[in-house]
Motif scaffolding. Structure first.
Motif, PDB file in Angstrom:
ATOM      1  N   VAL A 190      40.748  37.559  45.458  1.00 29.48           N
ATOM      2  CA  VAL A 190      39.496  38.010  46.397  1.00 29.48           C
ATOM      3  C   VAL A 190      39.524  39.487  46.037  1.00 29.48           C
ATOM      4  O   VAL A 190      38.651  40.126  45.774  1.00 29.48           O
ATOM      5  CB  VAL A 190      39.682  37.510  47.895  1.00 29.48           C
ATOM      6  CG1 VAL A 190      38.255  38.059  48.300  1.00 29.48           C
ATOM      7  CG2 VAL A 190      39.510  36.043  47.675  1.00 29.48           C
ATOM      8  N   SER A 191      40.528  40.041  46.401  1.00 34.65           N
ATOM      9  CA  SER A 191      40.880  41.578  46.623  1.00 34.65           C
ATOM     10  C   SER A 191      40.413  42.166  45.110  1.00 34.65           C
ATOM     11  O   SER A 191      39.924  43.233  44.844  1.00 34.65           O
ATOM     12  CB  SER A 191      41.970  42.274  47.190  1.00 34.65           C
ATOM     13  OG  SER A 191      43.045  41.819  46.208  1.00 34.65           O
ATOM     14  N   ALA A 192      41.152  41.525  44.154  1.00 31.37           N
ATOM     15  CA  ALA A 192      40.899  41.917  42.822  1.00 31.37           C
ATOM     16  C   ALA A 192      39.302  41.843  42.224  1.00 31.37           C
ATOM     17  O   ALA A 192      38.558  42.924  41.776  1.00 31.37           O
ATOM     18  CB  ALA A 192      41.509  41.343  41.677  1.00 31.37           C
ATOM     19  N   TRP A 193      38.486  40.992  42.813  1.00 33.41           N
ATOM     20  CA  TRP A 193      37.045  40.815  42.480  1.00 33.41           C
ATOM     21  C   TRP A 193      36.444  41.951  43.212  1.00 33.41           C
ATOM     22  O   TRP A 193      35.575  42.608  42.631  1.00 33.41           O
ATOM     23  CB  TRP A 193      36.731  39.521  42.699  1.00 33.41           C
ATOM     24  CG  TRP A 193      35.295  39.282  42.613  1.00 33.41           C
ATOM     25  CD1 TRP A 193      34.583  38.930  41.230  1.00 33.41           C
ATOM     26  CD2 TRP A 193      34.309  39.165  43.329  1.00 33.41           C
ATOM     27  NE1 TRP A 193      33.310  38.617  41.493  1.00 33.41           N
ATOM     28  CE2 TRP A 193      32.848  38.929  42.799  1.00 33.41           C
ATOM     29  CE3 TRP A 193      34.177  39.488  44.869  1.00 33.41           C
ATOM     30  CZ2 TRP A 193      31.700  38.844  43.347  1.00 33.41           C
ATOM     31  CZ3 TRP A 193      32.873  39.343  45.707  1.00 33.41           C
ATOM     32  CH2 TRP A 193      31.741  39.203  44.707  1.00 33.41           C
ATOM     33  N   LEU A 194      36.766  42.077  44.324  1.00 33.21           N
ATOM     34  CA  LEU A 194      36.142  43.134  45.109  1.00 33.21           C
ATOM     35  C   LEU A 194      36.296  44.552  44.506  1.00 33.21           C
ATOM     36  O   LEU A 194      35.423  45.281  44.639  1.00 33.21           O
ATOM     37  CB  LEU A 194      36.638  43.184  46.730  1.00 33.21           C
ATOM     38  CG  LEU A 194      36.227  41.795  47.393  1.00 33.21           C
ATOM     39  CD1 LEU A 194      36.895  42.003  48.666  1.00 33.21           C
ATOM     40  CD2 LEU A 194      34.708  41.807  47.592  1.00 33.21           C
ATOM     41  N   ARG A 195      37.782  44.599  44.398  1.00 34.05           N
ATOM     42  CA  ARG A 195      37.975  46.034  43.689  1.00 34.05           C
ATOM     43  C   ARG A 195      37.051  46.347  42.603  1.00 34.05           C
ATOM     44  O   ARG A 195      36.728  47.316  42.159  1.00 34.05           O
ATOM     45  CB  ARG A 195      39.392  46.190  43.386  1.00 34.05           C
ATOM     46  CG  ARG A 195      39.922  47.185  42.752  1.00 34.05           C
ATOM     47  CD  ARG A 195      39.743  48.666  43.246  1.00 34.05           C
ATOM     48  NE  ARG A 195      40.177  49.670  42.457  1.00 34.05           N
ATOM     49  CZ  ARG A 195      40.183  50.984  42.715  1.00 34.05           C
ATOM     50  NH1 ARG A 195      39.071  51.181  43.852  1.00 34.05           N
ATOM     51  NH2 ARG A 195      40.559  52.019  42.265  1.00 34.05           N
ATOM     52  N   GLN A 196      37.019  45.434  41.715  1.00 36.89           N
ATOM     53  CA  GLN A 196      36.277  45.600  40.148  1.00 36.89           C
ATOM     54  C   GLN A 196      34.780  45.905  40.743  1.00 36.89           C
ATOM     55  O   GLN A 196      34.201  46.884  40.105  1.00 36.89           O
ATOM     56  CB  GLN A 196      36.118  44.402  39.475  1.00 36.89           C
ATOM     57  CG  GLN A 196      35.626  44.534  38.084  1.00 36.89           C
ATOM     58  CD  GLN A 196      36.067  45.611  37.265  1.00 36.89           C
ATOM     59  OE1 GLN A 196      37.380  45.868  37.308  1.00 36.89           O
ATOM     60  NE2 GLN A 196      35.018  46.269  36.468  1.00 36.89           N
ATOM     61  N   GLY A 197      34.360  45.141  41.716  1.00 36.62           N
ATOM     62  CA  GLY A 197      32.978  45.501  42.189  1.00 36.62           C
ATOM     63  C   GLY A 197      32.934  47.107  42.807  1.00 36.62           C
ATOM     64  O   GLY A 197      31.830  47.860  42.394  1.00 36.62           O
ATOM     65  N   GLU A 198      33.974  47.300  43.371  1.00 34.92           N
ATOM     66  CA  GLU A 198      33.856  48.715  43.888  1.00 34.92           C
ATOM     67  C   GLU A 198      34.022  49.900  42.838  1.00 34.92           C
ATOM     68  O   GLU A 198      33.384  50.825  42.886  1.00 34.92           O
ATOM     69  CB  GLU A 198      35.341  48.871  44.599  1.00 34.92           C
ATOM     70  CG  GLU A 198      35.512  50.327  45.294  1.00 34.92           C
ATOM     71  CD  GLU A 198      36.534  50.278  46.011  1.00 34.92           C
ATOM     72  OE1 GLU A 198      37.941  50.710  45.473  1.00 34.92           O
ATOM     73  OE2 GLU A 198      36.738  50.071  47.283  1.00 34.92           O
TER      74      GLU A 198
END
Length: 366
Positions: free
Chosen positions: A167-175
């Motif tokens: 989940v955090s990897a997906w969010l990080r890419q969005g960031e």
């Protein structure tokens, strides 16, 4: 579309070239004793011995003296010392990295590399270092401090295994993607007008609505990013504030159909319009969150198809494709969205009229 990166080959030798060994070699070449070097440089004999035994570092002052005494330039000695200290630090850090290699099994590395988010390495240490660079953290301990407490509202399926790291990897890419979108300071009224115009785009193809949607939202202080979903995330959308004046709406296109995409977008927009900038929304986490998720759902439903209009259409009892198309045209919305609303109301089965929906896919899936 995901950007691509070339795999980086980095070489870090497993041995150290010490400044002391080089200094000793240069003295041997010149048949110069340590005592003589001390007399030539004005340094104490003990200091020279400590340099030769790697007990002292070569400082800029020492490097100047060595340059004058034996002819090797200052930058040579300072570079040699800097590389040696870096190598020592990397050896020490390598030991620490070995303790965190377990983390590699918690992330969908293959999928992240396929999407171009990270490079692939055969060496586990190098792969871990690449992941740390991706997350912008020094070690796994910083991930524990940073990502689980990230203030984000995301819609998540609760019937499958979800890995926090994925989940955090997906969010990080969005960031990362959001940093490339220049936004004006957030303006609620401007965002309200943007949503009104975006609603008219639901029957357009992605190549038409995506850039226009992003541009309109950016003028209101909202960065809209499209990021493919990763395995074991179960996320269709997320909302967060990266600063007091900039919000991010992140969409995964998880369900592929236009009714799901547009409902998710307006759901996330609902969080921005209705809720605070520092709240954590996790579907089903607690009563307060459930209430606010319901509010975001209601906001999305109202934006897409008003409750009054939908009930009036349902009262007629004609759910044929032709009737749905006429109704959708009358309210300027894509027919597939009407189908999705009717299926949600159980007026249609989940397998009925799906031919009226549009289905999207990422370019990397071609």
């Amino acid at each position: 579309m995901a950007d691509t990166r070339e795999t980086r080959n980095e070489y870090h030798p497993d041995y150290l070239v010490t400044p002391s060994a080089v200094l000793e070699y240069e003295l041997t070449q010149r048949c110069m004793t340590q005592n003589e070097l001390a007399r030539r440089t004005g340094l104490t004999t003990k200091h020279i011995i400590d340099l030769v035994k790697s007990k002292s570092r070569i400082t800029p002052e020492t490097a100047i003296k060595l340059e004058r005494a034996i002819g090797m330039p200052v930058d040579y000695w300072l570079t040699l010392e800097a590389h040696y200290q870096e190598a020592l630090a990397r050896q020490h850090e390598g030991t620490n990295l070995d303790k965190d290699l377990f983390w590699l099994d918690r992330l969908p590395i293959k999928d992240m590399a396929k999407l171009g988010w990270i490079a692939r390495f055969k060496d586990k240490r190098q792969q871990l270092e690449e992941l740390l660079r991706f997350f912008g953290i020094a070690n796994v301990g910083q991930w524990d401090n940073l990502w689980p407490t990230l203030e984000v509202a995301y819609r998540q399926h609760n019937k499958q295994e979800v890995l926090a790291e994925a989940v955090s990897a997906w969010l990080r890419q969005g960031e990362i993607s959001a940093t490339g979108i220049g936004c004006k300071d957030f303006d609620k009224e401007v965002f309200r007008h943007a949503l009104d115009e975006i609603k008219t785009m639901t029957d357009q193809l992605p190549e038409a609505f995506q850039p226009r949607m992003q541009a309109l939202c950016a003028t209101a202080g909202v960065a809209v990013v499209f990021v493919p979903a990763l395995p074991k995330t179960g996320i269709s959308g997320a909302t967060r504030w990266v600063s007091p004046t900039k919000a991010v709406i992140q969409l995964s296109l998880r369900y592929k159909s236009n009714d799901q995409l547009w409902f998710t977008f307006f759901h996330e927009a609902g969080h921005i319009m209705l809720h605070g900038k520092k709240e954590l929304f996790l579907e089903g986490l607690n009563g307060m969150q459930a209430e606010k998720e319901a509010e975001a759902d209601a906001f999305a439903q109202k934006e897409l198809v008003s409750r009054k209009a939908l009930l009036e259409f349902m009262a007629e009892g004609d759910y044929s494709p032709q009737a749905i198309k006429r109704f959708a045209k009358s309210i300027n919305i894509a027919p597939g969205i009407v189908v999705g609303q009717l299926q949600h109301e159980k007026a249609l089965g989940w397998n009925q009229c799906n031919e009226l929906k549009c289905y999207y896919k990422w370019q990397h899936e071609d």
